[in-house]
Design an enzyme around this catalytic site. Sequence first.
Site, PDB file in Angstrom:
ATOM      1  N   ASP A  86       0.658  -0.649  -0.441  1.00 43.78           N
ATOM      2  CA  ASP A  86      -0.027  -0.342   0.067  1.00 43.78           C
ATOM      3  C   ASP A  86       0.822   1.511  -0.278  1.00 43.78           C
ATOM      4  O   ASP A  86       1.926   1.458   0.673  1.00 43.78           O
ATOM      5  CB  ASP A  86      -0.514   0.218   1.109  1.00 43.78           C
ATOM      6  CG  ASP A  86      -2.127   0.924   1.374  1.00 43.78           C
ATOM      7  OD1 ASP A  86      -2.054   1.965   1.390  1.00 43.78           O
ATOM      8  OD2 ASP A  86      -2.538   1.057   2.467  1.00 43.78           O
ATOM      9  N   ILE A  87       0.670   2.085  -1.063  1.00 49.21           N
ATOM     10  CA  ILE A  87       1.607   3.341  -1.167  1.00 49.21           C
ATOM     11  C   ILE A  87       1.700   4.370  -0.010  1.00 49.21           C
ATOM     12  O   ILE A  87       2.538   4.871   0.274  1.00 49.21           O
ATOM     13  CB  ILE A  87       1.920   3.575  -2.761  1.00 49.21           C
ATOM     14  CG1 ILE A  87       2.518   4.753  -2.985  1.00 49.21           C
ATOM     15  CG2 ILE A  87       0.311   4.849  -2.460  1.00 49.21           C
ATOM     16  CD1 ILE A  87       2.641   5.029  -3.943  1.00 49.21           C
ATOM     17  N   GLY A 144      -9.603   5.153  -5.766  1.00 47.06           N
ATOM     18  CA  GLY A 144      -8.560   3.894  -5.430  1.00 47.06           C
ATOM     19  C   GLY A 144      -6.770   4.844  -4.756  1.00 47.06           C
ATOM     20  O   GLY A 144      -7.370   4.622  -3.187  1.00 47.06           O
ATOM     21  N   VAL A 145      -6.584   5.204  -5.304  1.00 49.44           N
ATOM     22  CA  VAL A 145      -5.049   5.212  -4.603  1.00 49.44           C
ATOM     23  C   VAL A 145      -5.179   7.015  -4.000  1.00 49.44           C
ATOM     24  O   VAL A 145      -4.570   6.749  -2.934  1.00 49.44           O
ATOM     25  CB  VAL A 145      -3.414   4.246  -5.871  1.00 49.44           C
ATOM     26  CG1 VAL A 145      -3.484   5.922  -6.865  1.00 49.44           C
ATOM     27  CG2 VAL A 145      -2.088   4.860  -4.393  1.00 49.44           C
ATOM     28  N   ASP A 146      -5.791   7.791  -5.264  1.00 51.33           N
ATOM     29  CA  ASP A 146      -6.289   8.894  -4.986  1.00 51.33           C
ATOM     30  C   ASP A 146      -7.013   9.131  -3.280  1.00 51.33           C
ATOM     31  O   ASP A 146      -6.471   9.673  -2.022  1.00 51.33           O
ATOM     32  CB  ASP A 146      -6.986   9.670  -5.893  1.00 51.33           C
ATOM     33  CG  ASP A 146      -6.782  10.889  -5.789  1.00 51.33           C
ATOM     34  OD1 ASP A 146      -6.118  11.630  -4.767  1.00 51.33           O
ATOM     35  OD2 ASP A 146      -8.144  12.058  -6.517  1.00 51.33           O
ATOM     36  N   TYR A 158      -8.638   4.181 -14.760  1.00 45.37           N
ATOM     37  CA  TYR A 158      -8.613   4.960 -16.077  1.00 45.37           C
ATOM     38  C   TYR A 158      -7.875   4.313 -17.089  1.00 45.37           C
ATOM     39  O   TYR A 158      -7.936   3.914 -18.880  1.00 45.37           O
ATOM     40  CB  TYR A 158      -6.713   5.852 -15.731  1.00 45.37           C
ATOM     41  CG  TYR A 158      -7.994   7.453 -15.801  1.00 45.37           C
ATOM     42  CD1 TYR A 158      -9.317   7.591 -14.832  1.00 45.37           C
ATOM     43  CD2 TYR A 158      -7.047   8.377 -15.506  1.00 45.37           C
ATOM     44  CE1 TYR A 158     -10.071   8.758 -15.015  1.00 45.37           C
ATOM     45  CE2 TYR A 158      -7.252   9.748 -14.756  1.00 45.37           C
ATOM     46  CZ  TYR A 158      -9.062   9.777 -14.575  1.00 45.37           C
ATOM     47  OH  TYR A 158      -8.953  11.106 -14.104  1.00 45.37           O
ATOM     48  N   THR A 172      -4.054   3.239 -14.338  1.00 49.15           N
ATOM     49  CA  THR A 172      -4.414   1.554 -14.490  1.00 49.15           C
ATOM     50  C   THR A 172      -5.325   1.043 -13.633  1.00 49.15           C
ATOM     51  O   THR A 172      -5.864  -0.005 -13.778  1.00 49.15           O
ATOM     52  CB  THR A 172      -3.077   0.310 -14.256  1.00 49.15           C
ATOM     53  OG1 THR A 172      -2.706   0.075 -12.720  1.00 49.15           O
ATOM     54  CG2 THR A 172      -1.810   0.623 -15.051  1.00 49.15           C
ATOM     55  N   GLY A 173      -5.608   1.499 -12.965  1.00 49.60           N
ATOM     56  CA  GLY A 173      -7.400   1.080 -12.170  1.00 49.60           C
ATOM     57  C   GLY A 173      -8.629   1.976 -13.242  1.00 49.60           C
ATOM     58  O   GLY A 173      -8.747   1.662 -14.023  1.00 49.60           O
TER      59      GLY A 173
HETATM   60  N1  AR6 Z   1      -1.482   1.871  -2.959  1.00 47.70           N
HETATM   61  C1  AR6 Z   1      -0.692   1.566  -3.857  1.00 47.70           C
HETATM   62  N2  AR6 Z   1      -1.316   1.227  -4.934  1.00 47.70           N
HETATM   63  C2  AR6 Z   1      -3.115   1.191  -4.892  1.00 47.70           C
HETATM   64  C3  AR6 Z   1      -3.645   1.692  -3.932  1.00 47.70           C
HETATM   65  C4  AR6 Z   1      -3.279   1.561  -3.003  1.00 47.70           C
HETATM   66  N3  AR6 Z   1      -3.114   2.399  -1.379  1.00 47.70           N
HETATM   67  N4  AR6 Z   1      -4.880   2.001  -4.350  1.00 47.70           N
HETATM   68  C5  AR6 Z   1      -5.143   1.489  -5.874  1.00 47.70           C
HETATM   69  N5  AR6 Z   1      -3.927   1.415  -5.859  1.00 47.70           N
HETATM   70  P1  AR6 Z   1      -6.401   4.251  -9.615  1.00 47.70           P
HETATM   71  P2  AR6 Z   1      -6.057   5.906 -12.367  1.00 47.70           P
HETATM   72  C6  AR6 Z   1      -3.661   0.908  -7.587  1.00 47.70           C
HETATM   73  O1  AR6 Z   1      -8.077   3.511 -10.485  1.00 47.70           O
HETATM   74  O2  AR6 Z   1      -6.222   4.521 -12.741  1.00 47.70           O
HETATM   75  C7  AR6 Z   1      -9.193   8.067  -9.049  1.00 47.70           C
HETATM   76  O3  AR6 Z   1     -10.503   8.646  -8.714  1.00 47.70           O
HETATM   77  C8  AR6 Z   1      -4.432   0.292  -8.643  1.00 47.70           C
HETATM   78  O4  AR6 Z   1      -5.504  -0.979  -8.518  1.00 47.70           O
HETATM   79  O5  AR6 Z   1      -6.196   4.735  -8.539  1.00 47.70           O
HETATM   80  O6  AR6 Z   1      -5.005   6.415 -12.220  1.00 47.70           O
HETATM   81  C9  AR6 Z   1      -8.728   9.328  -9.321  1.00 47.70           C
HETATM   82  O7  AR6 Z   1      -8.940  10.794  -8.373  1.00 47.70           O
HETATM   83  C10 AR6 Z   1      -4.371   0.821  -9.827  1.00 47.70           C
HETATM   84  O8  AR6 Z   1      -3.378  -0.885  -9.941  1.00 47.70           O
HETATM   85  O9  AR6 Z   1      -5.925   5.207 -10.794  1.00 47.70           O
HETATM   86  C11 AR6 Z   1      -8.934   9.521 -10.959  1.00 47.70           C
HETATM   87  O10 AR6 Z   1     -10.176  10.479 -10.710  1.00 47.70           O
HETATM   88  C12 AR6 Z   1      -3.304   2.106  -9.865  1.00 47.70           C
HETATM   89  O11 AR6 Z   1      -3.375   1.907  -8.348  1.00 47.70           O
HETATM   90  C13 AR6 Z   1      -8.863   8.078 -11.407  1.00 47.70           C
HETATM   91  O12 AR6 Z   1      -8.599   7.273 -10.087  1.00 47.70           O
HETATM   92  C14 AR6 Z   1      -4.357   3.130 -10.040  1.00 47.70           C
HETATM   93  O13 AR6 Z   1      -5.280   2.837 -10.057  1.00 47.70           O
HETATM   94  C15 AR6 Z   1      -7.225   7.454 -11.223  1.00 47.70           C
HETATM   95  O14 AR6 Z   1      -7.523   6.793 -12.183  1.00 47.70           O
END
Ligand code: AR6
Length: 192
Positions: free
Chosen positions: A27-28, A49-51, A142, A139-140
């Site tokens: 978890d980042i 997601g990560v945000d 988006y 990769t989530g």
């Molecule tokens: N630690 C590390 N990686 C993570 C964590 C974590 N705690 N949680 C999720 N991931 P995403 P995007 C991974 O959807 O595709 C948001 O709503 C996840 O498994 O977080 O760039 C923003 O506000 C995936 O592999 O980001 C934007 O609206 C990766 O992080 C939108 O999502 C990215 O997934 C951005 O979409």
Amino acid sequence: MEHLLFMFYKLPAMSSASYTIEILKADITKIIADAIVNAANTSLLGGGGVDGAIHRAGGPEILEQCRKIVARQGGCKTGEAVITTAGRLPAKYVIHTVGPVWNEGKYHEAEKLARCYTNALQLAIDNNCKTIAFPNISTGVYRFPKDIAAKIAVETVSDFLSKTNEIEKVTFVCFDDENSGLYEALLNLDLK
Ligand code: AR6
């Protein structure tokens, strides 16, 4: 949950830089680094997601600084990056970048994703950061294909690090097995 999957250390050869690249399954928000990168959106005002995880764990100070950036420059464009405090997180800074939404590769998504990595690395250097951790941007939600995104991340970061001497360690923080497998395979191939 955190565990190290792979570590590569490049020895300094003549006229080239030394650096470490590691892959963690983690978890980042738990990572100790000078900067962790957030996969944000253009509003900079949070999301899922990560945000969502970064804002939840880091507390309101991160959003306060994001709001100031929004007031100053109106958010963050795709491929660009901004920096804030990391609030309560163990990292010093959060670098927020906005990955491209995948749309069949018709809208320069690969180029835009590469710019996320280079702009985040440059901003890290501008703020004297030596260590930086990236999630698997785009990769989530988006929907960027994970295999293409991993190749872009590894190639862009390796290329950047081999040309600069300021970043000591980059950590790719993978959250799922598919991504960690892809990164491991790529780093074994490209760097060994
Ligand atoms: N630690 C590390 N990686 C993570 C964590 C974590 N705690 N949680 C999720 N991931 P995403 P995007 C991974 O959807 O595709 C948001 O709503 C996840 O498994 O977080 O760039 C923003 O506000 C995936 O592999 O980001 C934007 O609206 C990766 O992080 C939108 O999502 C990215 O997934 C951005 O979409």
